[in-house]
Design an enzyme around this catalytic site. Structure first.
Site, PDB file in Angstrom:
ATOM      1  N   CYS A  61      -5.411  -3.020   2.612  1.00 47.80           N
ATOM      2  CA  CYS A  61      -5.367  -2.814   4.145  1.00 47.80           C
ATOM      3  C   CYS A  61      -6.660  -3.193   4.904  1.00 47.80           C
ATOM      4  O   CYS A  61      -6.911  -4.173   5.024  1.00 47.80           O
ATOM      5  CB  CYS A  61      -4.902  -1.418   4.443  1.00 47.80           C
ATOM      6  N   LYS A  77      -9.450   2.110  -3.625  1.00 47.61           N
ATOM      7  CA  LYS A  77     -10.045   1.578  -2.156  1.00 47.61           C
ATOM      8  C   LYS A  77     -11.573   1.898  -2.155  1.00 47.61           C
ATOM      9  O   LYS A  77     -11.891   3.381  -2.093  1.00 47.61           O
ATOM     10  CB  LYS A  77      -9.028   1.842  -1.221  1.00 47.61           C
ATOM     11  N   GLU A 109       1.045  -1.377  -0.104  1.00 44.11           N
ATOM     12  CA  GLU A 109      -0.032  -0.019   0.124  1.00 44.11           C
ATOM     13  C   GLU A 109       0.722   1.162  -0.085  1.00 44.11           C
ATOM     14  O   GLU A 109       1.765   1.352   0.812  1.00 44.11           O
ATOM     15  CB  GLU A 109      -0.741   0.058   1.201  1.00 44.11           C
TER      16      GLU A 109
END
Length: 499
Positions: free
Chosen positions: A375, A324, A266
């Site tokens: 994440c 995301k 990330e």
């Protein structure tokens, strides 16, 4: 254990506090999965004959201690990167724990309010896990320390492909309720019935784990996962950018021949793609020359919107992005910005500026589909499932847990990632900045991993898997239907009493 003098007394609250403080020990990195059943059994025993008020108090104290002890690592990032003193950082963790504790308190209050005797012990595990399900839904959700995750590598985890981690949590809580019932009634008949129930539950889990719903798709993929080990203090320091890019370029250049996929963590590139066009072009040429796909964590800018994203470079083909879709409250977006934005930006200017991503949750890799998550998303079964519904044959997660220092956060997240792999029966590859970078099998077992806080690369093979598990196909609906059915059965005695 004796209940004498405990209901409504400080001793009961103190015991609940101690039980809750031990709750994180059932999860990674400690891995004492049996403790989840023991601790819940003790808590259920404490509220077996309690009033709704006392039950709620004990559930709240248990929950507060559990979340304060299990998510203390949030204070690390608040202190080190939000410039808060330890007292304020600890107070905010306590605030989060106080909020999360509302759910076990509500579950135990409902059980004590509407159910009696044996019916209460039937309702308790259902309401407990429904509370966890609700906690993962409201206010964007926070699924950390959910009961099912404690059994990721245990026998009860065999229910994961069928009912997801909430079904596993229900089975775990059911074991606890049986143990609590045996503590209440110690007659030979009760012991025999309880032993038979436990044997049936574990036998069903063992049988469930033997069923394979997915099958190999194509040839195995050779993958390389990069762990840059870049300190957060350097990652967003502009003068360090060239050194960071060089570090990853060196790791990419050392990729063994035949590697089909290289994954970077990330925000491995802490810069917008528009600021390094030549570097991106060089990577495209490298990809074309080596017949290898790159997935790189980096922020994306599109017009006035900013995304926490993953960039896919596949030869000279047009660039593809995964944006995301489930952002971290206060970290990546600010709830009620008109009220809270100025306060948050006082500690960390520019924080919370990302936009929620839209679009597909998969990226094509070598004729297969990679189910993407970034994440925080990997802790939500429903987020990982999006990619599977869209045809993912394997899972890819990119993360950065350097924010939480040398804490238990990274191990907790790895355990949740392993549960997602087991739910979907798909291999999972996860590349993280400081660890834990790992390859996870479709059975939810960590096949190989890198040590934390070292720079390195993890090379290995994964076998993409086609098909869907019952959980992958229907999600949480079967669990919810089962939970509601069990609650209805538990409520039947109350209906008969009223008649």
């Amino acid at each position: 254990m004796s209940r004498s003098g405990l209901p409504g007394q400080p001793g009961g609250l103190l015991l609940s506090l101690l039980l809750g403080a031990c709750w994180p020990l059932a999860f990674a990195p400690f891995g004492w999965s049996y403790l989840a059943m023991v601790l819940l059994a003790a808590l259920f025993f404490l509220v077996q004959d309690s009033s709704p008020r006392v039950a709620a108090q004990r559930g709240y104290v248990f929950g507060f201690a559990a979340f304060a002890a299990g998510t203390y690592w949030i204070a690390i990032t608040l202190h080190q990167f939000a410039n808060m003193d330890w007292f304020l950082a600890g107070a905010l963790v306590a605030f989060l724990a106080a909020y999360c504790a509302l759910y076990p308190a509500l579950a135990l209050w409902l059980a004590a309010r509407f159910f009696r005797g044996g019916a209460r012990l039937l309702a308790l595990p259902v309401l407990w896990v429904l509370g966890e399900w609700l906690r993962a839904r409201l206010l964007t959700g926070f699924p950390w320390l959910a009961t099912g995750y404690s059994q990721t590598g245990a026998l009860l985890g065999g229910f994961a492909p069928w009912l997801g981690q909430y079904g596993v949590g229900l089975a775990t809580a059911a074991v606890a309720a049986i143990l609590a019932a045996l503590a209440v009634r110690r007659s030979p008949l009760a012991m025999t019935a309880g032993g038979a129930a436990l044997a049936a539950l574990y036998g069903a889990a063992l049988a469930a784990a033997t069923v394979s719903f997915t099958h190999p798709s194509g040839a195995p993929l050779q993958v390389r996962l990069l762990q840059g080990n870049v300190p957060i203090s350097e990652k967003w320091d502009a003068p360090k950018l060239d050194a960071i890019l060089l570090r990853y370029a060196t790791l990419i250049a050392a990729t063994p021949p035949g590697t089909q996929l290289v994954v970077l963590p990330e925000t491995a590139f802490p810069v917008f793609q528009t600021e390094i066009p030549q570097f991106i072009d060089n990577l495209r040429r490298w990809s074309a020359a080596h017949h290898s796909t790159l997935i790189i964590g980096m922020p994306e800018v599109a017009g006035r919107d900013y995304y926490n994203a993953a960039l896919e470079i596949d030869s000279l083909a047009p660039l593809r992005w995964y944006r995301k879709q489930h952002l971290v409250p206060f970290g990546e977006y600010i709830p009620l910005p008109w009220l809270l934005a100025s306060l948050v930006h006082n500690f960390m200017p520019g924080l919370g500026s990302f936009t929620v991503g839209r679009g597909a949750s998969v990226l094509p890799v070598g004729g297969e589909q990679a189910g993407m998550s970034i994440c925080y998303e990997e802790s939500f079964s429903r987020d990982v499932r999006k990619g599977v519904v869209q045809g993912a044959n394997f899972l890819v997660n990119i993360s950065d847990y350097a924010w939480y220092g040398h804490s238990i956060a990274a191990a907790q997240s790895l355990q949740m990632a392993a549960m997602q792999a087991r739910e979907e029966q798909k291999p999972d590859v996860r590349a993280t900045n400081t660890g834990i970078t790992a390859l996870i099998t479709p059975a939810g077992r960590v096949a190989v991993q890198l040590p934390q806080f070292v720079e390195g690369a993890l090379d290995g093979k994964i076998q993409p898997m086609a098909g869907q598990t019952p959980f992958g196909r229907w999600g949480e609906w079967p669990f919810l239907a089962m939970a509601l059915l069990l609650l209805a059965l538990a409520y039947l005695p109350a209906i008969k009493r009223r008649r």
